[in-house]
Design an enzyme around this catalytic site. Structure first.
Site, PDB file in Angstrom:
ATOM      1  N   ARG A  97       9.402  -2.830  40.825  1.00 19.31           N
ATOM      2  CA  ARG A  97       9.750  -2.319  39.492  1.00 19.31           C
ATOM      3  C   ARG A  97       9.998  -0.817  39.501  1.00 19.31           C
ATOM      4  NH1 ARG A  97       4.988  -5.363  36.188  1.00 19.31           N
ATOM      5  NH2 ARG A  97       4.019  -5.184  38.243  1.00 19.31           N
ATOM      6  N   LYS A 193      14.377  -5.558  22.519  1.00 18.54           N
ATOM      7  CA  LYS A 193      13.080  -4.925  22.273  1.00 18.54           C
ATOM      8  C   LYS A 193      13.262  -3.432  22.051  1.00 18.54           C
ATOM      9  CE  LYS A 193      11.268  -6.465  26.091  1.00 18.54           C
ATOM     10  NZ  LYS A 193      10.303  -6.774  27.162  1.00 18.54           N
TER      11      LYS A 193
END
Length: 312
Positions: A97, A193
């Site tokens: 990530r 989001k």
């Protein structure tokens, strides 16, 4: 059985390694892992590997730093024992990530891990569904990224769901959702989001796409704290979805993921066994699909110089 080949594993997911070895009609190589009183890792290879092509299976899941250190030390041991090649099978590639500088003065840790693995002596990497495709470019050795999308698609085909819509948890996941949608002959939608400054803090959620009356399948590459899928399921049900499923390749399931899933609107969560699932994280709503056949076939094709890309 593969000729002049040996398979080894460390502590992260021995059950998966044994399943892979079983698929290849092989045995796990003999090695031992101990620790000194101060916690230092000590590894011994208890059989010859001179001239052999070796495959070392280790996910860098929780505790990621411990498993990463085991991996680096074992690679060094194999190199110093004159293994012909050291192929690292990392079903779940931790730190992926951190693949770019999202803010100033941040590290690119995925690149650092790549450097460490290469410097230790790895000659090839096999993994499943890297969080970011560019991680492959961080290596100067071959990287084979296998995909679990067919396993997940086949599972949902067996369920024979009606009026399906595949939902990406955010804009960046649209490509992954599109692939599953194509396999299920379904439309896609995505969750928009609105994030606060923290990577885990979400201020608001919008659903873009037609989900009313449909069975929604949220797809992601990993489920960590389960905040994304549970909040997404809540929003989808409020906006008219008939039921909500979630699926991901890597079931990291950090606390309080399992309790969130139990308290959520999700009907079922589908993951694979790239990350070992301990008893306390098992739940009747969590289904685990085996990836050993996929990884075993990937190893076989690499060893026999066949195409790996045709697997997906």
């Amino acid at each position: 059985m593969l000729k002049d080949t040996k398979i080894f594993t460390l502590n992260s997911n021995r059950a998966l390694a044994e399943s892979i070895a079983g698929e290849l009609d092989m045995e796990i190589g003999d090695s031992s892992i101990t620790r000194f009183s101060d916690g230092e890792v000590q590894i011994r290879i208890e059989e010859t590997v001179r001239g052999y092509d070796t495959y070392l299976i280790q996910s860098t899941s929780e505790p990621g730093n411990e498993y990463l250190m085991e991996l680096l030390i074992m690679i060094d041991a194999l190199k110093r024992a004159s293994a012909s090649s050291i192929n690292i099978v990392i079903p779940y590639y931790g730190y992926s990530r951190q693949d770019r500088k999202a803010r100033s003065r941040e590290p690119i840790t995925a690149k650092l891990i790549a450097n460490l693995l290469e410097s230790a002596g790895a000659t090839r990497i096999l993994s499943i569904d890297l969080h970011a495709a560019q991680v492959q470019g961080f290596f100067n050795i071959p990287v084979d990224e296998l995909r679990a999308n067919q396993l997940i698609a086949d599972y949902f085909k067996q369920k024979k769901l009606q009026d399906v819509v595949v939902v990406a948890p955010e804009n960046a996941g649209t490509s992954r959702a599109r692939k599953l949608a194509d396999q299920l002959d379904a439309p896609i939608a995505f969750i928009d989001k609105q994030r606060k400054h923290s990577a885990d803090a979400v201020q608001g959620i919008n659903i873009i796409g037609d989900i009313e009356g449909r069975a929604a399948i949220i797809i992601d590459d990993m489920i960590d704290t389960a905040r994304t899928i549970t909040s997404g399921a809540h929003a989808l049900m409020e906006l008219g979805a008939s039921e909500v499923y979630a699926c991901a390749t890597h079931g990291v399931l950090s606390e309080p993921a399992v309790s969130r899933i139990r308290e959520s609107n999700l009907k079922e969560v589908i993951i694979t066994d790239t990350v070992h699932l301990p008893p306390q994280k098992k739940d009747e709503r969590i289904t685990v699909l085996p990836v050993a056949p996929l990884l075993a076939e990937g190893i076989r094709r690499v060893q026999e110089n066949e195409s790996v890309s045709t697997l997906f």
